[in-house]
Design an enzyme around this catalytic site. Structure first.
Site, mmCIF file in Angstrom:
data_model
loop_
_atom_site.group_PDB
_atom_site.id
_atom_site.type_symbol
_atom_site.label_atom_id
_atom_site.label_comp_id
_atom_site.label_asym_id
_atom_site.label_seq_id
_atom_site.Cartn_x
_atom_site.Cartn_y
_atom_site.Cartn_z
ATOM 1 N N ASP A 1 35.706 -31.623 -23.205
ATOM 2 C CA ASP A 1 36.479 -31.403 -24.439
ATOM 3 C C ASP A 1 37.710 -30.530 -24.231
ATOM 4 O OD1 ASP A 1 34.847 -32.860 -26.115
ATOM 5 O OD2 ASP A 1 33.639 -31.143 -26.716
HETATM 6 O O1 CEZ Z 1 30.763 -28.778 -26.361
HETATM 7 C C1 CEZ Z 1 30.264 -29.747 -25.469
HETATM 8 C C2 CEZ Z 1 30.416 -31.063 -26.161
HETATM 9 O O2 CEZ Z 1 29.523 -31.092 -27.268
HETATM 10 O O3 CEZ Z 1 30.994 -29.733 -24.257
HETATM 11 C C3 CEZ Z 1 30.869 -30.819 -23.366
HETATM 12 C C4 CEZ Z 1 31.102 -32.141 -24.070
HETATM 13 O O4 CEZ Z 1 30.897 -33.231 -23.214
HETATM 14 C C5 CEZ Z 1 30.194 -32.251 -25.273
HETATM 15 O O5 CEZ Z 1 30.448 -33.446 -25.943
HETATM 16 C C6 CEZ Z 1 31.833 -30.616 -22.249
HETATM 17 O O6 CEZ Z 1 33.082 -30.327 -22.731
HETATM 18 O O7 CEZ Z 1 35.098 -25.808 -25.998
HETATM 19 C C7 CEZ Z 1 34.603 -26.836 -26.448
HETATM 20 O O8 CEZ Z 1 35.108 -27.497 -27.348
HETATM 21 C C8 CEZ Z 1 33.321 -27.304 -25.828
HETATM 22 O O9 CEZ Z 1 33.293 -28.660 -25.958
HETATM 23 C C9 CEZ Z 1 32.062 -26.711 -26.438
HETATM 24 O O10 CEZ Z 1 32.142 -26.741 -27.826
HETATM 25 C C10 CEZ Z 1 30.785 -27.413 -25.980
HETATM 26 C C11 CEZ Z 1 29.663 -26.578 -26.540
HETATM 27 O O11 CEZ Z 1 29.364 -25.672 -25.551
HETATM 28 C C12 CEZ Z 1 28.469 -27.334 -26.984
HETATM 29 O O12 CEZ Z 1 27.337 -26.542 -26.998
#
Ligand code: CEZ
Length: 821
Positions: free
Chosen positions: A485
């Site tokens: 993300d």
């Molecule tokens: O979110 C996860 C996402 O839910 O991180 C993963 C992604 O593949 C998942 O779909 C890797 O990026 O900073 C952010 O936006 C991150 O994306 C976090 O929110 C992360 C959380 O740690 C979820 O617990």
């Protein structure tokens, strides 16, 4: 119950593995556990701090600053102290004035004995202090947002005791518009009220159904109470509140003040005598709802019925695997905690109304092993929201009022990849090929409205979309992010590409080609195989860096994740997916495995990238702003570690895969438990990394329980480690047990049949032999599988591979943390 200060083990599993107990409130101060139901999630830590959310249907809090953004669960790794009040019970000796509290906070007196005991359907604390035994138990019902608390106080000493017990459930700041709290004799408890702040007229109408009240109801009437936080805590504060220093609580209200819920019970306990107090704590919309909850639950029989119903609910989430191996901790984890975490994700979708599409599909991949019909409907729901061009939205809307929020408003390019990955796993597990012919009703407005297409057609469109979303080099555009993300600035100007996504696309197309072939769609099968090969060679042409694959190419054409980078030099995901997609040849495999081992491995698992970024890189994005070693910036991000483990199994690197899989579980030795601070009752989304930068902090758990890891690790155990994997009409047996295991026993439920499998090592002979009900099979495949039948399998494995074992030992030595040695 063990002595908190003695030499007893810090964490123990019960004999059947179904309970996990921690014997100190201070050795692992953020160690936590969770309970959930269809309406809520409660995460508690061993000291009594609590984070709880309920769904209305968007997540909301009912204790502690509910109108702070309740988007995600706050970072529980950060100490709960300042921001996360909990559920406390102060105990005061009326004769001596001595005070302590259960579970441990807020007074922080070290009890003579302490136990934080986590079960699948309840969490309890047992402590013994100054001649008093206190037990606090939390349960949830299946379908209401309410906490069921039972507290028992017992005089364990030789003389009669006069005690005041004060359940204290802080509610916290509720609203700047309107907040209050008062004792309600008619409802039997303290009720705090607020109005969720808003400014737009529209919100007035939207907010009308919100549960703006928080209640603490008692079964037994208290002797006194207080509803104003400032009055109860007073000058003494949470650790030594003014309220408990007085003979009786003042019975005050909160009138546009921060409300709270404090009760006082004056108890006289003869030696051996005990008293049990029951409470309900939770959110409600109005008096009527509070009254109904009281009627339904607040009694010994109400609690018992709720516990029974909850066990029935959990039984729906029973895993498909029961194991007995030389590793007791693994057994407890695989038999109880892992399927529970998979079920949590799959049944309530992380308690969101718009799960990220990739999360939804991976969580449901896990559900395929537990309750496949749920996974099936999830796939149909996903496809019903597919866009006309074949791509998928960033989140899947689960209710009519749901909206795409937060991260789901940022365009990511990987979602389609998870479709064929999901289907490949789902079909292997269920053999439900009829799903491919199912008609999908497209929900999206406009030209596609009412259009009916088959699942097969929809997924083919998604694969075509993926194959087309590539640049002139043949690499996949990253947009504002892929699986990662926060990697949001590699391609935000429209040119940057993702190495990982290119490889993941190749892998997804290959899996889809297999399904096409299985469906006798030979033309499409051939097309997708060719496309996958084309992508693999584009990756090899542009992204092979000599020893490993680069992570991507920025908008400006800079290749990153390469040896010349001082930070973010090597990323784990491209290596794993190059193994999965077949981009890496044997020589490349040797190189990249070595590079991962040398640069990414730690005793807590492999880091997602290294070295962690220490400052913003504007052509990579906000991942580089995260604290080095946390989350996507170089932690041991378990989801990525799970991909790597899975990919290692697919190339037969069994012992390496085992070693990394085992590193994901905390313990059993004390040093490891303390360093991680994590109980082996769920896999957290990450352990701190930055192993070479901040070794003293490495390993510490994030305590975040939302992670795609659970589904992937469950899959790794079932299909790879124990090698009991669906294929066509049957079950293939291809175990990859760690070479030092002499034997293992497994019970696997598969398509309404049961496989009772005994694995043993052979002394001589190097091929696998499988006996089904006494008869040796020519091929290790049972096909077709008869529903309702119990198969007894004896699987004779080749003798352990000593060279692999040596690899494991050597690895273990190269990753010793200098600060732990
Ligand atoms: O979110 C996860 C996402 O839910 O991180 C993963 C992604 O593949 C998942 O779909 C890797 O990026 O900073 C952010 O936006 C991150 O994306 C976090 O929110 C992360 C959380 O740690 C979820 O617990």
């Amino acid at each position: 119950m063990k002595n908190a200060t003695g030499n007893s083990p810090l964490v123990t599993n019960s004999e059947d593995g179904a309970r996990c107990e921690l014997t100190s409130p201070t050795a692992m101060p953020t160690a936590s556990a969770f309970l959930w139901n269809r309406r809520m999630l409660v995460q508690v830590n061993c000291r009594g701090f609590v984070v709880a959310r309920h769904m209305q249907p968007e997540p909301a809090a009912y204790a502690h600053a509910p109108n702070l953004e309740a988007k995600t669960f706050m970072q529980p790794e950060q100490p709960f102290y300042a921001h996360h009040p909990g559920r406390f019970l102060y105990v005061k000796d009326e004769d001596s004035g001595a005070l302590f509290s259960a579970p441990y906070e807020p007074v922080r007196t070290s009890a003579d004995q302490f136990c934080f005991s986590v079960g699948s359907g309840d969490i309890n604390w047992r402590l013994h202090h100054a001649g008093v035994d206190v037990t606090m138990t939390l349960r949830l019902p299946v379908d209401d947002a309410v906490e069921l608390w039972e507290c028992t106080l017992r005089n364990d000493g030789p003389r009669p005791r006069r005690i005041s017990a004060y359940p204290y459930f802080p509610v916290g700041y509720m609203s700047w518009m309107n907040q209050s709290g008062e004792y309600r004799a008619d409802l039997g408890g303290i009720v705090c009220s607020s109005i969720t702040p808003y400014q737009k007229v529209d919100d007035y109408f939207k907010n009308q159904h919100l549960k703006d009240k928080t209640f603490l109801l008692h079964e037994t009437a208290p002797d006194a109470w207080e509803a104003a936080q400032s009055v109860f805590e007073g000058e003494g504060g949470l650790h030594n509140p003014d309220g408990v220093r007085q003979p009786l609580l003042g019975g005050g209200d909160a009138r546009y003040q921060v409300p709270t819920a404090a009760l006082q019970y004056q108890l006289q306990l003869a030696p051996g005598e005990e008293r049990t107090l029951r409470f309900l704590f939770g959110p409600a919309r109005d008096d009527e709802e509070i009254f109904a909850l009281r009627e339904r639950y607040l009694s010994a029989t109400g609690f018992a019925a709720a516990a029974r119903e909850y066990q029935e609910y959990l039984a729906q989430g029973r895993g498909c695997l029961q194991i007995e191996t030389p590793d007791r901790e693994l057994d407890a984890f695989a038999n109880h905690w892992l399927p529970r975490q998979v079920f949590y994700h799959g049944d309530v979708n992380r308690l969101t109304t718009d799960p990220q599409t990739r999360n939804y599909l991976q969580d449901q991949l896990g559900m395929a092993y537990i309750r496949p019909q749920t996974a099936r409907s999830a796939l149909l729901r996903t496809l019903s929201q597919q866009k006309p061009d074949g791509s998928l939205p960033d989140g899947i809307l689960l209710s009519p009022d749901a909206e795409l929020k937060y991260i789901n408003q940022v365009p990511h390019t990987d979602h389609c990849v998870w479709l064929s990955i999901f289907l490949h796993g789902y079909l292997a597990e269920t053999g439900d090929y009829t799903l491919l012919d199912e008609r999908v009703i497209t929900e999206s407005a406009g030209e596609m409205e009412g259009d009916e297409r088959s699942v097969f057609h929809c997924v083919s469109c998604a694969m075509d979309w993926l194959a087309a979303a590539r640049d002139e080099r043949g690499l996949s555009y990253i947009g504002q992010g892929d699986w990662c993300d926060p990697m949001n600035m590699v391609g935000y100007r429209g040119r940057g590409v993702s190495g990982w996504l290119s490889l993941a696309t190749a892998y997804a197309l290959k899996l889809w080609a297999e399904i096409c072939r299985q469906q006798n769609q030979l033309g499409p099968a051939e097309k997708y195989v060719r496309l996958a090969a084309e992508i693999n060679s584009a990756v090899n042409r542009h992204l092979w860096d000599g020893d490993w694959f680069a992570r991507g190419i920025t908008d400006d054409g800079t290749v990153f994740g390469v040896r010349d980078d001082h930070e973010g030099r090597i990323f784990l995901n491209p290596q794993s997916w190059a193994l999965l997609s077949g981009a890496a040849d044997d020589n490349q495999k040797t190189h990249l495995l070595r590079a991962v081992k040398q640069q990414l491995e730690t005793p807590f698992g492999p880091m997602m990238l290294a070295p962690a970024y220490t400052g913003m890189r504007e052509d990579v994005g906000r991942v580089t702003q995260k604290f080095p070693g946390s989350a996507e910036n170089g932690s041991v991000y378990n989801h990525a570690a799970a991909f790597y483990i899975y990919s290692l199994f697919t190339i037969g690197e069994s012992d390496r895969a085992w070693r990394l899989l085992r590193q994901m579980l905390p313990g059993p030795d004390r040093e490891d438990l303390v360093q991680r601070g994590q109980l082996p009752v769920f896999i957290p989304n990450y352990y701190r990394g930055a192993w070479h930068q901040y070794p003293a902090h490495a390993g510490r758990s994030s305590q975040l329980l939302h992670t795609g890891t659970a589904a992937w690790i469950y899959r790794c155990l079932i299909e790879e480690l124990f090698g009991l994997k669906g294929e066509g009409e049957g079950l293939r047996i291809s175990p990859q047990l760690p070479s030092h295991w002499p034997q293992a026993r497994v019970q696997r439920r598969f398509r309404s049949a049961v496989f009772d499998v005994q694995f043993e090592r052979r002394v001589h002979g190097d091929e696998l032999q499988v006996y089904a009900d006494g008869e040796q099979l020519a091929e290790p495949l049972i096909s077709p599988v008869e529903a309702g039948r119990v198969y007894h399998l004896r699987v004779l494995l080749p003798p352990g591979d000593i060279s692999q074992l040596a690899e494991s030992l050597e690895d273990a030595n190269t990753t010793q943390n200098p600060h732990l040695a």
